[in-house]
Design a protein around this motif. Sequence first.
Motif, PDB file in Angstrom:
ATOM      1  N   PHE A 240       0.823  -1.206   0.000  1.00 55.93           N
ATOM      2  CA  PHE A 240       0.000   0.000   0.000  1.00 55.93           C
ATOM      3  C   PHE A 240       0.860   1.260   0.000  1.00 55.93           C
ATOM      4  O   PHE A 240       0.525   2.257  -0.655  1.00 55.93           O
ATOM      5  N   ARG A 241       1.967   1.236   0.718  1.00 58.09           N
ATOM      6  CA  ARG A 241       2.845   2.406   0.742  1.00 58.09           C
ATOM      7  C   ARG A 241       3.535   2.607  -0.603  1.00 58.09           C
ATOM      8  O   ARG A 241       3.720   3.751  -1.057  1.00 58.09           O
ATOM      9  N   LEU A 242       3.934   1.514  -1.264  1.00 59.36           N
ATOM     10  CA  LEU A 242       4.523   1.615  -2.601  1.00 59.36           C
ATOM     11  C   LEU A 242       3.554   2.259  -3.578  1.00 59.36           C
ATOM     12  O   LEU A 242       3.909   3.164  -4.343  1.00 59.36           O
ATOM     13  N   VAL A 243       2.320   1.781  -3.564  1.00 59.68           N
ATOM     14  CA  VAL A 243       1.328   2.300  -4.498  1.00 59.68           C
ATOM     15  C   VAL A 243       1.027   3.769  -4.196  1.00 59.68           C
ATOM     16  O   VAL A 243       0.950   4.605  -5.110  1.00 59.68           O
ATOM     17  N   ALA A 244       0.862   4.104  -2.920  1.00 63.51           N
ATOM     18  CA  ALA A 244       0.571   5.492  -2.559  1.00 63.51           C
ATOM     19  C   ALA A 244       1.685   6.431  -3.010  1.00 63.51           C
ATOM     20  O   ALA A 244       1.425   7.558  -3.451  1.00 63.51           O
ATOM     21  N   ALA A 245       2.923   5.952  -2.947  1.00 59.54           N
ATOM     22  CA  ALA A 245       4.063   6.800  -3.299  1.00 59.54           C
ATOM     23  C   ALA A 245       4.271   6.904  -4.802  1.00 59.54           C
ATOM     24  O   ALA A 245       4.678   7.956  -5.307  1.00 59.54           O
ATOM     25  N   HIS A 246       4.013   5.820  -5.556  1.00 57.69           N
ATOM     26  CA  HIS A 246       4.414   5.773  -6.959  1.00 57.69           C
ATOM     27  C   HIS A 246       3.252   5.680  -7.952  1.00 57.69           C
ATOM     28  O   HIS A 246       3.468   5.883  -9.158  1.00 57.69           O
ATOM     29  N   ALA A 247       2.047   5.353  -7.493  1.00 63.13           N
ATOM     30  CA  ALA A 247       0.873   5.337  -8.373  1.00 63.13           C
ATOM     31  C   ALA A 247      -0.322   5.866  -7.594  1.00 63.13           C
ATOM     32  O   ALA A 247      -1.305   5.160  -7.368  1.00 63.13           O
ATOM     33  N   PRO A 248      -0.250   7.126  -7.164  1.00 62.27           N
ATOM     34  CA  PRO A 248      -1.291   7.670  -6.279  1.00 62.27           C
ATOM     35  C   PRO A 248      -2.672   7.722  -6.912  1.00 62.27           C
ATOM     36  O   PRO A 248      -3.673   7.874  -6.198  1.00 62.27           O
ATOM     37  N   GLN A 249      -2.747   7.575  -8.241  1.00 57.79           N
ATOM     38  CA  GLN A 249      -4.056   7.571  -8.892  1.00 57.79           C
ATOM     39  C   GLN A 249      -4.818   6.268  -8.647  1.00 57.79           C
ATOM     40  O   GLN A 249      -6.029   6.198  -8.916  1.00 57.79           O
ATOM     41  N   VAL A 250      -4.143   5.245  -8.152  1.00 57.74           N
ATOM     42  CA  VAL A 250      -4.797   3.966  -7.869  1.00 57.74           C
ATOM     43  C   VAL A 250      -5.296   3.995  -6.425  1.00 57.74           C
ATOM     44  O   VAL A 250      -4.497   4.178  -5.498  1.00 57.74           O
ATOM     45  N   PRO A 251      -6.586   3.819  -6.188  1.00 58.32           N
ATOM     46  CA  PRO A 251      -7.129   3.950  -4.831  1.00 58.32           C
ATOM     47  C   PRO A 251      -6.880   2.713  -3.971  1.00 58.32           C
ATOM     48  O   PRO A 251      -7.552   1.690  -4.108  1.00 58.32           O
ATOM     49  N   VAL A 252      -5.893   2.816  -3.104  1.00 60.24           N
ATOM     50  CA  VAL A 252      -5.617   1.757  -2.125  1.00 60.24           C
ATOM     51  C   VAL A 252      -5.770   2.352  -0.728  1.00 60.24           C
ATOM     52  O   VAL A 252      -5.704   3.569  -0.550  1.00 60.24           O
ATOM     53  N   PRO A 253      -5.999   1.524   0.283  1.00 59.66           N
ATOM     54  CA  PRO A 253      -6.165   2.053   1.636  1.00 59.66           C
ATOM     55  C   PRO A 253      -4.890   2.727   2.154  1.00 59.66           C
ATOM     56  O   PRO A 253      -3.770   2.303   1.835  1.00 59.66           O
ATOM     57  N   ARG A 254      -5.086   3.740   2.971  1.00 61.19           N
ATOM     58  CA  ARG A 254      -3.961   4.389   3.650  1.00 61.19           C
ATOM     59  C   ARG A 254      -3.602   3.587   4.900  1.00 61.19           C
ATOM     60  O   ARG A 254      -4.468   3.209   5.693  1.00 61.19           O
ATOM     61  N   VAL A 255      -2.317   3.287   5.045  1.00 62.93           N
ATOM     62  CA  VAL A 255      -1.853   2.533   6.211  1.00 62.93           C
ATOM     63  C   VAL A 255      -1.873   3.448   7.431  1.00 62.93           C
ATOM     64  O   VAL A 255      -1.188   4.473   7.465  1.00 62.93           O
ATOM     65  N   LEU A 256      -2.654   3.074   8.442  1.00 65.89           N
ATOM     66  CA  LEU A 256      -2.686   3.814   9.703  1.00 65.89           C
ATOM     67  C   LEU A 256      -1.670   3.276  10.689  1.00 65.89           C
ATOM     68  O   LEU A 256      -1.065   4.036  11.441  1.00 65.89           O
TER      69      LEU A 256
END
Length: 340
Positions: free
Chosen positions: A82-98
Amino acid sequence: MSGPSPTQRSLTRDDVAWYVRASLGPGRDVVDCGPLGGGGFATVWWVTLDDGGAAALKVAPPPEARLLRYERGLAAAEARYFRLVAAHAPQVPVPRVLHHGRDPERGEWLLTDRLPGRPLAELTADIDAGPARADFGAATVALHRITGDRYGYDGGRAGGPTWSRAFAAIVDDLLADAADWDVAPPGGPRLIRELVRHHAGALDEVRRPALLHFDGWDGNVLAAPDATGAYRMCGLVDGERYLWGDPLLDLVSPLLFRRAEDEPDHPFLRGWRAAGGQPAAFDPAARVRLGLYRLHLYLLMIVEMPSRGMTPENAPDRSALLAELLDRELADLGRGRPRP
């Protein structure tokens, strides 16, 4: 199969409140919570937090649970994904790691935002899921632009410097798991290994380790209606089984039990092609690789059965279907192959 998988912990509301406080601080509380179904590995609950936020809690299997080799450390793997996707493909909606945490008694867990929408698997037949599937095809192309530094899994699990070596190691681990669990896969280990070796050249046409979700079946893709009423993709969950390799591997689960090369007009593939997914048409080597990736998935689903409490007796339909599908891939991959 009835009841939870042996890999799933039993939780209470008090347990969920403990995980939330351990994640977000001692002053935080749970307003409401309940189990989420659809999976057979970890235990997953939805949570409404005291500030009105919606969260999802995933608790890893207990330490005594027997797992497959590639399933080691999946809670940490999901946090990385999830952190990889948030950092490098932010257009893909994945959950934010809390929070990702470990406790000697409570085990390992992951707390994330809970995304809106419903899994495609829960949409009724009167709902057109085509736009959401096309969105997922396009999102998959964005994910595949993320490149790793080796092929296969991370965290000390099966991998290698080339895709053929990594894929062979992944299959070898599954066959070792089959031996551990006394599972006899159709065709037998010798034939499966020989086919993977025989088609190493097709595998090594892959020259870049792309980020693969692997588990993109309908239960892990969320959709919701937009302003026009059309259902669009609004979330991708369960990234714990990610690995690095051939983008074509991610064409298997979205068309589960089917063949992507036979369904060029499937909405997922339309979205894939529109976003620049390659190849736009499947040449012979690509078709071989797709067959190998279906072989891998069906083998995995057969081998994991006893770890989930399933047997040919209590899950006869699943067992028969997977055996039939794996036999078909073995036969197709073996055509024209010299006898060992």
